[in-house]
Design an enzyme around this catalytic site. Structure first.
Site, PDB file in Angstrom:
ATOM      1  N   LYS A  13      39.463  40.518  37.514  1.00  0.00           N
ATOM      2  CA  LYS A  13      39.817  41.932  36.369  1.00  0.00           C
ATOM      3  C   LYS A  13      40.528  41.606  36.692  1.00  0.00           C
ATOM      4  O   LYS A  13      42.297  40.839  37.262  1.00  0.00           O
ATOM      5  CB  LYS A  13      39.336  42.696  38.231  1.00  0.00           C
ATOM      6  CG  LYS A  13      39.960  42.960  39.331  1.00  0.00           C
ATOM      7  CD  LYS A  13      41.908  43.539  39.922  1.00  0.00           C
ATOM      8  CE  LYS A  13      42.235  42.645  40.635  1.00  0.00           C
ATOM      9  NZ  LYS A  13      43.312  43.156  41.386  1.00  0.00           N
ATOM     10  N   ASP A 139      39.062  45.145  47.049  1.00  0.00           N
ATOM     11  CA  ASP A 139      38.499  44.922  46.308  1.00  0.00           C
ATOM     12  C   ASP A 139      37.104  43.948  45.730  1.00  0.00           C
ATOM     13  O   ASP A 139      35.868  44.010  44.553  1.00  0.00           O
ATOM     14  CB  ASP A 139      39.226  43.858  45.090  1.00  0.00           C
ATOM     15  CG  ASP A 139      40.521  44.403  44.991  1.00  0.00           C
ATOM     16  OD1 ASP A 139      40.926  44.697  44.561  1.00  0.00           O
ATOM     17  OD2 ASP A 139      41.773  43.220  44.554  1.00  0.00           O
TER      18      ASP A 139
END
Length: 299
Positions: A13, A139
């Site tokens: 990401k 995350d």
């Protein structure tokens, strides 16, 4: 011996926007950020073991192969939560740089949770898996879904939004590691310029590539760039070479540049390779998963 295997893609990401609102009572920081997935991914292969144990292997150096590994922690969490007596062999083919601000470890953990949900027949929904993921790391919940989202709290509250327009992403990681805990510890929340997250959401929802490049912002740069001049050097170089927008991802040290045109990507890629060995040209993924089947391949 049961040789049932599942293979799952675990994409990296980047943060298009990262703001820190303050310190929480639990010791974490309250964040608001926009994350999206890119087409640089590890591959996690899970093999069902009848023996009640977890084994872990990886092709990458500097990856812990014990309980410090987030994928190991993901398997252990499911075993303890649901009383699973079977085991798993976890093999991680690493492509995402380690300790790079790209959520490689978190994505491996998310892939492990999703794969074991199938392998161990747990019957969890993707939302239930994301809630479990939050217990492993900030995350992991986002990585369970992938796609593009606003993350709040300490990163575990996920609000899905439309994907940005497709573009190229150049990732450059200097040969250093950055301690996320240290960066947050040294951040002065009272004395930073906060990115306009609402403006970024508007730009993404409006499919406005130029506005997205203009609204890129990460408050953690105020700590990492002075501490690690190599990161600032890469950022400056990307700007000079003609990236449309440039930002550090997470707490660093990886810097990414956005590009609409492939010809310019190649030029900047070659320009960065001179002083930075880990450079990757990838596409923005942006789209999330409706369910597990999008990312899981049985063997």
């Amino acid at each position: 011996m049961n040789d049932k295997k599942i293979s799952i893609k675990a994409p990296a990401k980047i943060n298009l926007s990262l703001d820190v609102l303050g310190k929480r009572e639990d010791g974490y920081h309250e964040v608001k950020m926009i994350m999206t997935t890119v087409d640089l991914a590890d591959r996690v292969e899970l093999t069902l073991l009848e023996e009640n144990k977890i084994t872990i292997e990886s092709t990458g150096g500097f990856v812990p192969l014990d309980q410090r590994n987030l994928a190991y922690q993901a398997a252990m969490l499911l075993k303890e939560t649901f009383g699973v007596k079977k085991g798993v062999g976890i093999h991680i083919s690493k492509n995402i740089p380690v300790a790079a601000g790209l959520a490689g470890g978190s994505s491996d953990a998310a892939a492990t949770l999703k794969g074991l949900n199938e392998l161990w027949d747990l019957g969890l929904t993707i939302d239930e898996v994301a809630v479990l993921g939050a217990k492993i790391g900030s995350d992991v919940s986002f990585c369970v879904y992938g796609g593009t989202a606003i993350a709040t709290g300490r990163g575990e509250h996920i609000q899905h939004i439309k994907p940005p327009p497709p573009c190229w992403v150049l990732l450059a990681k200097p040969p250093i590691g950055v301690s996320t805990a240290e960066v947050y510890r040294k951040l002065n929340v009272q004395n930073i310029e906060h990115p306009d997250i609402d403006a970024m959401v508007q730009a993404i929802e409006g499919y406005d590539y130029e506005a997205i490049c203009k609204e890129l912002g990460n408050v953690l740069e105020t700590v990492t760039l002075p501490l690690y001049p190599e990161v600032k050097q890469i950022k400056d170089q990307m700007h000079r070479l003609g990236a449309d927008g440039v930002l550090m991802s997470g707490s660093g040290p990886t810097v990414f540049g956005l590009f609409q045109h492939e010809s310019r990507v190649n030029r900047v890629y070659n320009g960065l390779r001179g002083f930075c060995t880990e450079v990757y040209a990838v596409r923005l993924l942006g789209e999330g998963q409706e369910d597990f089947k999008d990312s899981i391949r049985e063997k």
